[in-house]
Design a protein around this motif. Sequence first.
Motif, short mmCIF file in Angstrom:
data_model
loop_
_atom_site.label_atom_id
_atom_site.label_comp_id
_atom_site.label_asym_id
_atom_site.label_seq_id
_atom_site.Cartn_x
_atom_site.Cartn_y
_atom_site.Cartn_z
N LEU A 62 -7.53 -12.24 34.15
CA LEU A 62 -6.36 -12.70 33.38
C LEU A 62 -5.87 -11.62 32.41
O LEU A 62 -6.68 -10.80 31.95
N LEU A 63 -4.59 -11.68 32.09
CA LEU A 63 -4.09 -10.87 30.97
C LEU A 63 -3.60 -11.84 29.89
O LEU A 63 -2.80 -12.73 30.17
N VAL A 64 -4.11 -11.66 28.68
CA VAL A 64 -3.66 -12.48 27.54
C VAL A 64 -2.80 -11.57 26.67
O VAL A 64 -3.22 -10.47 26.32
N VAL A 65 -1.59 -12.05 26.33
CA VAL A 65 -0.66 -11.19 25.59
C VAL A 65 -0.43 -11.76 24.18
O VAL A 65 -0.15 -12.95 24.02
N VAL A 66 -0.53 -10.88 23.18
CA VAL A 66 -0.20 -11.27 21.81
C VAL A 66 0.72 -10.23 21.19
O VAL A 66 0.74 -9.08 21.66
N GLY A 67 1.45 -10.63 20.15
CA GLY A 67 2.34 -9.66 19.52
C GLY A 67 2.54 -9.88 18.04
O GLY A 67 2.61 -8.93 17.27
N ALA A 68 2.66 -11.15 17.65
CA ALA A 68 3.02 -11.43 16.27
C ALA A 68 2.06 -12.44 15.63
O ALA A 68 1.35 -13.15 16.34
N ARG A 69 2.09 -12.48 14.32
CA ARG A 69 1.14 -13.29 13.54
C ARG A 69 0.85 -14.66 14.13
O ARG A 69 -0.32 -15.01 14.31
N PRO A 70 1.87 -15.48 14.46
CA PRO A 70 1.53 -16.81 14.96
C PRO A 70 0.80 -16.78 16.31
O PRO A 70 0.06 -17.72 16.63
N ASN A 71 0.96 -15.72 17.08
CA ASN A 71 0.24 -15.60 18.37
C ASN A 71 -1.26 -15.46 18.15
O ASN A 71 -2.07 -16.00 18.91
N PHE A 72 -1.62 -14.69 17.12
CA PHE A 72 -3.05 -14.39 16.91
C PHE A 72 -3.82 -15.69 16.67
O PHE A 72 -4.91 -15.89 17.19
N VAL A 73 -3.20 -16.56 15.87
CA VAL A 73 -3.83 -17.84 15.55
C VAL A 73 -4.04 -18.67 16.82
O VAL A 73 -5.05 -19.34 16.98
N LYS A 74 -3.08 -18.57 17.74
CA LYS A 74 -3.15 -19.41 18.95
C LYS A 74 -4.11 -18.87 20.01
O LYS A 74 -4.64 -19.65 20.79
N VAL A 75 -4.34 -17.57 20.06
CA VAL A 75 -5.24 -17.08 21.12
C VAL A 75 -6.70 -17.11 20.72
O VAL A 75 -7.58 -17.00 21.58
N ALA A 76 -6.98 -17.26 19.43
CA ALA A 76 -8.38 -17.17 18.98
C ALA A 76 -9.30 -18.09 19.80
O ALA A 76 -10.27 -17.63 20.40
N PRO A 77 -9.02 -19.42 19.87
CA PRO A 77 -9.94 -20.27 20.64
C PRO A 77 -9.85 -20.02 22.15
O PRO A 77 -10.84 -20.19 22.86
N LEU A 78 -8.69 -19.60 22.62
CA LEU A 78 -8.52 -19.36 24.07
C LEU A 78 -9.45 -18.25 24.55
O LEU A 78 -10.18 -18.41 25.53
N VAL A 79 -9.43 -17.10 23.85
CA VAL A 79 -10.25 -15.99 24.32
C VAL A 79 -11.74 -16.30 24.14
O VAL A 79 -12.57 -15.88 24.95
N ALA A 80 -12.07 -17.09 23.13
CA ALA A 80 -13.49 -17.49 22.94
C ALA A 80 -13.94 -18.34 24.13
O ALA A 80 -15.03 -18.18 24.65
N GLU A 81 -13.06 -19.24 24.57
CA GLU A 81 -13.40 -20.13 25.69
C GLU A 81 -13.48 -19.34 27.01
O GLU A 81 -14.35 -19.61 27.84
N ASN B 174 -2.84 -2.74 37.15
CA ASN B 174 -4.01 -3.62 37.27
C ASN B 174 -3.69 -4.81 38.17
O ASN B 174 -2.53 -5.11 38.42
N ASN B 175 -4.76 -5.47 38.59
CA ASN B 175 -4.56 -6.67 39.41
C ASN B 175 -4.85 -7.91 38.61
O ASN B 175 -6.00 -8.31 38.49
N TYR B 176 -3.82 -8.50 38.04
CA TYR B 176 -4.05 -9.74 37.28
C TYR B 176 -3.62 -10.94 38.12
O TYR B 176 -2.60 -10.89 38.81
N ASP B 177 -4.40 -12.01 38.03
CA ASP B 177 -4.06 -13.24 38.76
C ASP B 177 -3.14 -14.13 37.94
O ASP B 177 -2.45 -14.99 38.47
N LEU B 178 -3.19 -13.94 36.62
CA LEU B 178 -2.42 -14.82 35.73
C LEU B 178 -2.17 -14.10 34.41
O LEU B 178 -3.06 -13.42 33.90
N VAL B 179 -0.96 -14.28 33.87
CA VAL B 179 -0.65 -13.74 32.55
C VAL B 179 -0.50 -14.92 31.60
O VAL B 179 0.30 -15.83 31.85
N CYS B 180 -1.30 -14.95 30.53
CA CYS B 180 -1.23 -16.06 29.56
C CYS B 180 -0.41 -15.63 28.36
O CYS B 180 -0.74 -14.62 27.72
N VAL B 181 0.62 -16.39 28.06
CA VAL B 181 1.44 -16.10 26.87
C VAL B 181 1.41 -17.32 25.96
O VAL B 181 1.24 -18.45 26.43
#
Length: 369
Positions: free
Chosen positions: A3-22, A85-92
């Motif tokens: 997977l590729l997880v994409v972040v860019g701005a302050r509110p994104n960081f808060v939202k990906v924290a639990p996702l990448v941990a999981e 790269n070979n990504y199967d899914l991009v998470c935004v």
Amino acid sequence: MNLLVVVGARPNFVKVAPLVAELKKKGISYDMVHTGQHYDNSLSKIFFDQLEIPTPDLYLGVGSGTHGVQTGKAMMKIEELLMKNNYDLVCVVGDVNSTLAAALAAVKLHIPVAHIESGYRSFDMGMPEEINRVIVDRISQLLFAPTETAVLNLINEGISQERIFFVGNIMAETLLKNLHKVKKPKSIDAKKKEYVLLTVHRAENTDNKKKILSIFNGIDKCPYNVIFPAHPRTIEKLKKYDLMDKIQKKENIEIVSPFSYLEFHYMLSNSRAVLTDSGGVQEEALLHKVPCLTLRKNTERMITLQYGANTLVGTDTKSIAVNLQKILQDKDASWPIPPLWDSNVSKRIVDVIQNHPELLIMPSNDFIK
Ligand code: UD1
């Protein structure tokens, strides 16, 4: 699966924290890319440190600019990365320009997109984030909705129900998992429930001298101290309009640097009320049971209005003053926590990704019915 997880701005960081941990917990391979839309330490690095988000694998250094420049630069750099790269899914996540750039780059290379915080609508296409939300949802394969209203918005737009998953609000998960760590900012001397918090950063408010002045006039008579952690954009504009001195001279307003995540939540949870033009803060105030006045004419976070936790006051001086007086007198701010705003949102999302391989194949027909 990669997977590729994409972040860019302050509110994104808060939202990906639990996702990448999981993802890590489940042993799913992923890369995380930071576009660099937000680059100041106070808007970026400190969030990674406090929320224990691993350092991004790549930093694209996109920076500030007009919407076209910012989105375009991010799209070019993400496309390059996707081609290598070979990504199967991009998470935004969310609705910022980096979210749109990544989704567009991916879909054009026929890589499926998963959108977390899907289905929110303000129905105001004058808002850059609304344009981002509508387009990203239209081109995403997996749509993760935070509320039942968001699900309905997607169905109403013709998106097939097999691709919509009501998983709850991932920002709530981040907050619940970090509540025990909130801390008082060292520089602030404020007694619990004896101050009001203010955040203003939206272009529609800051890029208009009359509006910003009207907001500050609305809080002029606030009987409590107003603590204002200011976004760099807002400071820049206040200086440009020669308003900085005038506001600093007001006895009941204290302008401070942006708070870190843990400081912000200490301040929000102990505030008497919050005035904001942010999206996420409206929901976080609901979770802390702090009454919120939103300095906008609409909101995509309908649930905060439905639950009576939020009032839209716009930027009119009188409307702000009258509603502020009203909520400061209200004794009991009580409403329930919305369904699925809990500590398992990331788990639901990752379960769906793992259990629906058919949705990781791009359809050859249109995405909507
Ligand atoms: C962006 C999001 C908005 C989100 C907000 C949270 C879009 C369209 N908007 O708005 O939805 O609520 O982030 O903060 O993506 N700046 C700095 N340092 C930084 C970043 C920005 O000084 O690290 C200044 C620059 O002058 C820049 C301005 O802030 O031009 C605006 O930044 P930008 O990323 O364009 O949008 P935000 O207003 O932060």
